[in-house]
Write an enzyme that holds these catalytic residues in place. Structure first.
Site, PDB file in Angstrom:
ATOM      1  CG  ASP A  83      78.401  53.002  58.204  1.00  0.00           C
ATOM      2  OD1 ASP A  83      77.203  53.080  57.877  1.00  0.00           O
ATOM      3  OD2 ASP A  83      79.013  51.931  58.249  1.00  0.00           O
ATOM      4  CG  HIS A 143      73.818  44.479  61.197  1.00  0.00           C
ATOM      5  ND1 HIS A 143      74.367  43.497  60.409  1.00  0.00           N
ATOM      6  CD2 HIS A 143      74.829  45.356  61.469  1.00  0.00           C
ATOM      7  CE1 HIS A 143      75.648  43.757  60.192  1.00  0.00           C
ATOM      8  NE2 HIS A 143      75.954  44.874  60.834  1.00  0.00           N
ATOM      9  CD  GLU A 157      75.356  50.898  55.827  1.00  0.00           C
ATOM     10  OE1 GLU A 157      75.275  52.095  56.156  1.00  0.00           O
ATOM     11  OE2 GLU A 157      76.337  50.176  56.107  1.00  0.00           O
ATOM     12  CE  LYS A 160      82.364  48.430  57.737  1.00  0.00           C
ATOM     13  NZ  LYS A 160      81.006  47.987  57.402  1.00  0.00           N
TER      14      LYS A 160
END
Length: 426
Positions: free
Chosen positions: A136, A143, A211, A263
């Protein structure tokens, strides 16, 4: 021989102009039915083209697919097909395009059409690839700036390394699920700012992250970096990706090693992989990078893609609300740079691995790619169409992400990635 991307191509299948899957797209996926089992397919309009059936009818006989056909089209993932190489992906997409063109009767014969075409509503879509690895990244400057402003110094929002290196971390591949799979609210350790000690319980700050992820198309040897000029040759295609995040768990655990249990409880991907070839007409230049990257990350030409993105939240038994609209073109670090940096130390790639962009945010308040930003750390609740508001996600909320590129009257889309939040398990 016409290019599959030719905007003048038409199919003999009736495809609405708003469809994500015109003949110029032809994304690959994996579907299942009780009668057929698991098959590889291509999306066309509201239908799925069964590639195993197409192969059985002899339409791939003159393609150099080797001894793997037709069984390669009956797998539970695209991995084996992807591993056959870029010439094979292109040959199959080219032949499918020819079969679906308005002036080609080969597949329109009733028996063949019945055997090879199914309605998307009649099949179950599976996770398209089996990733052994998942990275990731953190590649949206908007952001990163927003997060740095919230949690650090607004005048020095970006860490010193951010403009020099595509930041990323290795995630959990086993918890990546296909669109439509519910996501259960995770339990974890949390520590309130005014508390002396942490507590354990359900996350109170569950979030989405908008994403786009790319799928690796080649296996490389350990110790062999990929040059920036050849990086895109190692990319099969793109999917939409929701990197669900438990912000309160993440905030307590991430120092000093970064994301972990905040996550790894779940990430969602869309079922159709749009090939890099299909996105070729939508190439655009990315933002100017200052300072200029180190030599191994410098790229020529355009390596970003003009893909419109949106996020919708729908509470249970309530109307949906579009909460964010942004574009993939604004990403500061390109996919080519991400892949090049991933392999720069000799790290090897494996077919089917996933590399997510990191949260995609734009420069305006309605283009932010997470609740953390939209509600600005809970200080600006987001109003929904049913009269409620959200600081973070509630049980029963369904988050849906959609994406498409559009040019010259042609819309090449990804479908959607969607997931409902379920209550935590005790």
């Amino acid at each position: 021989m016409a290019s599959p991307n030719d905007p003048t191509l038409r199919s003999w299948i009736d495809i609405p102009p708003t469809s994500d899957f015109p003949i110029q797209n032809l994304p690959f996926g994996v579907f299942e039915t009780p009668e057929r089992g698991t098959r590889l397919g291509v999306a066309i309009g509201d239908y799925v083209l069964d590639l195993y059936a197409v192969c059985q009818y002899g339409f791939f006989e003159d393609l150099d697919l080797g001894p793997a056909q037709p069984k390669v089209f009956r797998r539970r993932s695209l991995n084996a097909f992807i591993a056959m190489g870029r010439p094979v992906w292109r040959a199959v997409r080219q032949r499918v395009s020819e079969l679906l063109r308005h002036d080609n009767p080969a597949l329109r014969e009733e028996e063949a059409m019945r055997a090879c075409l199914l309605r998307q509503s009649e099949v179950e879509m599976l996770r398209p690839v089996k990733p052994n690895n998942y990275t990731d990244f953190y590649s949206s400057i908007e952001h990163a700036t927003n997060v740095g402003t919230m949690f650090r110094d607004p005048n020095n929002a970006l860490l010193p390394n951010w403009r020099h290196i595509p930041i990323g971390y290795h995630g959990r591949a086993s918890s990546i699920v296909v669109s439509g799979t519910p996501i259960r609210r995770p339990n974890g350790q949390r520590k309130a700012p005014d508390a002396d000690a942490p507590t354990f319980g359900p996350s109170q700050q569950l979030d989405f992250e908008l994403e786009v992820a790319f799928v690796s198309g080649r296996t490389t040897e350990l110790g062999s970096p990929v040059h920036i000029q050849h990086a895109e040759e190692h990319i099969f295609g793109l999917v939409l990706f929701n990197d669900w995040s438990a912000r309160d768990i993440q905030a307590w655990e991430y120092v000093p090693l970064g994301p972990f249990l905040g996550k790894s409880f779940g990430s969602s991907i869309s079922p159709w992989v749009v090939t890099l070839d299909a996105l070729e007409p939508f190439r655009v230049a990315g933002p100017v990078q200052e300072p200029e990257p180190l030599l191994y990350l410098r790229q020529l030409d355009a390596h970003n893609f003009d893909i419109n993105l949106e996020v919708v939240i729908q509470p249970e038994n309530a109307p949906q609300t579009v909460v964010s609209q942004t574009n993939f073109r604004h990403m500061y670090w390109s996919m080519a740079q991400q892949l090049t940096h991933q392999t720069s130390n000799g790290c090897n790639l494996q077919v089917g691995d996933l590399y997510a962009s990191g949260t995609i945010s734009g420069a305006t308040p309605d283009s932010l790619g997470s609740m953390l930003e939209l509600a600005w750390k809970g200080t600006r609740p987001v109003p929904l169409a049913d009269g409620s508001e959200r600081k973070f996600l509630l049980d029963g909320d369904t988050v849906t992400m959609r994406g498409f590129a559009q040019k010259d009257g042609i819309r090449v889309g990804f479908g959607e990635v969607s997931g409902m939040i379920l209550p935590p398990k005790e």
